[in-house]
Design an enzyme around this catalytic site. Structure first.
Site, PDB file in Angstrom:
ATOM      1  N   TYR A   1       7.995  17.029   7.804  1.00  0.00           N
ATOM      2  CA  TYR A   1       7.539  17.250   6.532  1.00  0.00           C
ATOM      3  C   TYR A   1       8.755  17.119   5.690  1.00  0.00           C
ATOM      4  O   TYR A   1       9.543  18.164   5.349  1.00  0.00           O
ATOM      5  CB  TYR A   1       6.807  17.541   6.019  1.00  0.00           C
ATOM      6  CG  TYR A   1       5.095  17.699   6.255  1.00  0.00           C
ATOM      7  CD1 TYR A   1       4.480  16.597   7.076  1.00  0.00           C
ATOM      8  CD2 TYR A   1       4.516  18.108   6.470  1.00  0.00           C
ATOM      9  CE1 TYR A   1       3.197  16.089   8.390  1.00  0.00           C
ATOM     10  CE2 TYR A   1       3.079  18.320   6.708  1.00  0.00           C
ATOM     11  CZ  TYR A   1       2.616  17.179   7.900  1.00  0.00           C
ATOM     12  OH  TYR A   1       1.275  17.129   7.932  1.00  0.00           O
TER      13      TYR A   1
ATOM     14  N   PHE B   1      -5.709   2.775   4.929  1.00  0.00           N
ATOM     15  CA  PHE B   1      -5.706   2.347   5.820  1.00  0.00           C
ATOM     16  C   PHE B   1      -6.565   1.667   6.245  1.00  0.00           C
ATOM     17  O   PHE B   1      -7.619   2.185   5.571  1.00  0.00           O
ATOM     18  CB  PHE B   1      -5.556   3.816   7.518  1.00  0.00           C
ATOM     19  CG  PHE B   1      -3.858   4.428   7.756  1.00  0.00           C
ATOM     20  CD1 PHE B   1      -3.584   3.438   8.816  1.00  0.00           C
ATOM     21  CD2 PHE B   1      -3.658   5.533   7.471  1.00  0.00           C
ATOM     22  CE1 PHE B   1      -2.415   4.084   9.023  1.00  0.00           C
ATOM     23  CE2 PHE B   1      -2.873   5.964   7.769  1.00  0.00           C
ATOM     24  CZ  PHE B   1      -2.394   5.036   8.790  1.00  0.00           C
TER      25      PHE B   1
END
Length: 313
Positions: free
Chosen positions: A70, A231
């Site tokens: 991250y 998605f």
């Protein structure tokens, strides 16, 4: 004289645990934690990123989910700087991917055993910890995202061998799995699995059998994309008419209803919604106090799961 035992309802900070108390790798934590991925958005505002973590603690959050990949370590560094030992926050990380700044996607898989070990070492360094209480192995058996190819196709046993060794060495406290199938979870159970992180929401419940197995085995179920995602094949929970109707009745936001349903659905569910916005953080925490009556739960439970075929990048 020993100090009196702390109520499981309270964090070390003295706040009511967000969403109430839950169990994760043998520790009592807030059922609503914080997914730190979006702290990367505050790269240019380091003080604001630290302040958001401080606000988590004030709101009763003592479970933070992170990863070395991250922000190329930025998120871990902010956690190290902002979280004090006396806050008694459980920091959970994951391995199985690494940054790929020059690639078509910002991440690439890092599934080989030596890559998993290196990732744990990197997490330890950036977090400034001697042991990470729980590390999730992010595989590619299920859910959205990349699929392993070539030398990244690694047998589960080889991966569990290095994760178990790291646990035996005291570098990690417990092993979790992410993006796995029911068969993979069953194969992994003898290694001692503390957590499963899979894509799961009101509208994407194909893993219901796996959730129930986790409940039977005292394994925490920590869904990612708890409100759906962009998605293809993962509809957004906040667009569902039944969710919006419940939100109107409860004077709540649709996202809060979606999160509250997950908490009501099974006692081993822990949530790690992420945000870089303090107001959004507070709204997520408030979802833990939302009560869904039997009629509301029944209406939500009858919404069909329709995740469909999730597109793979």
């Amino acid at each position: 004289m020993a100090s009196p035992a702390r109520s499981p309802q309270l964090t070390a900070f003295g706040a009511q645990r967000a969403g109430g108390p839950g169990q994760l790798a043998g520790r009592t934590v807030s059922r609503i934690g914080f997914g730190a991925m979006q702290l990367e958005r505050l790269r240019g505002e380091r003080k604001a990123a630290a302040a958001l973590l401080h606000r988590c603690i004030e709101l009763g959050v003592d479970h933070i989910d992170t990863a070395q990949f991250y922000g190329h370590g930025f998120v871990n560094e902010v956690i190290r700087e902002a979280i004090r030992a006396q806050d008694d926050v459980m920091v959970v990380s994951k391995v199985g991917a690494e940054p790929d700044p020059d690639g078509p996607l910002p991440l690439r898989l890092a599934q080989r055993p030596e890559q998993l070990r290196a990732a744990v070492e990197d997490n330890l360094t950036t977090l400034g910890m001697e042991q990470i209480p729980l590390v999730n192995l992010r595989r590619t058996d299920a859910g959205p995202g990349l699929r392993a190819e070539g030398d990244q196709v690694i047998d589960l046993d080889d991966q569990l061998a290095v994760m178990t060794a790291l646990r035996d060495e005291g570098k990690i406290g417990a092993i979790g799995l992410s993006s796995v199938s029911l068969d993979v979870l069953r194969r992994a159970l003898p290694a001692g699995i503390a957590c499963v992180q899979n894509a799961y929401s009101l509208l994407a419940r194909d893993d219901e059998g796996m959730l129930r197995l986790c409940l039977e085995e005292d394994i925490a179920w920590v869904p990612y994309f708890p409100l759906g995602s962009a998605f293809d094949g993962m509809p957004k929970v906040t667009d569902e008419p039944a969710v919006r109707a419940a939100a109107r009745d409860l004077n709540a936001a649709p996202a809060q209803v979606g999160l509250a349903w997950l908490l009501h659905h099974a006692p081993n569910v822990l949530l790690i919604p992420g945000t870089a916005d303090p107001a959004h953080l507070e709204a997520n925490v408030q979802a833990g106090a939302l009560t869904l009556d039997e009629a509301t739960l029944s209406a939500l439970d009858t919404v069909p799961s329709r995740a469909g075929d999730i597109a793979i990048d």
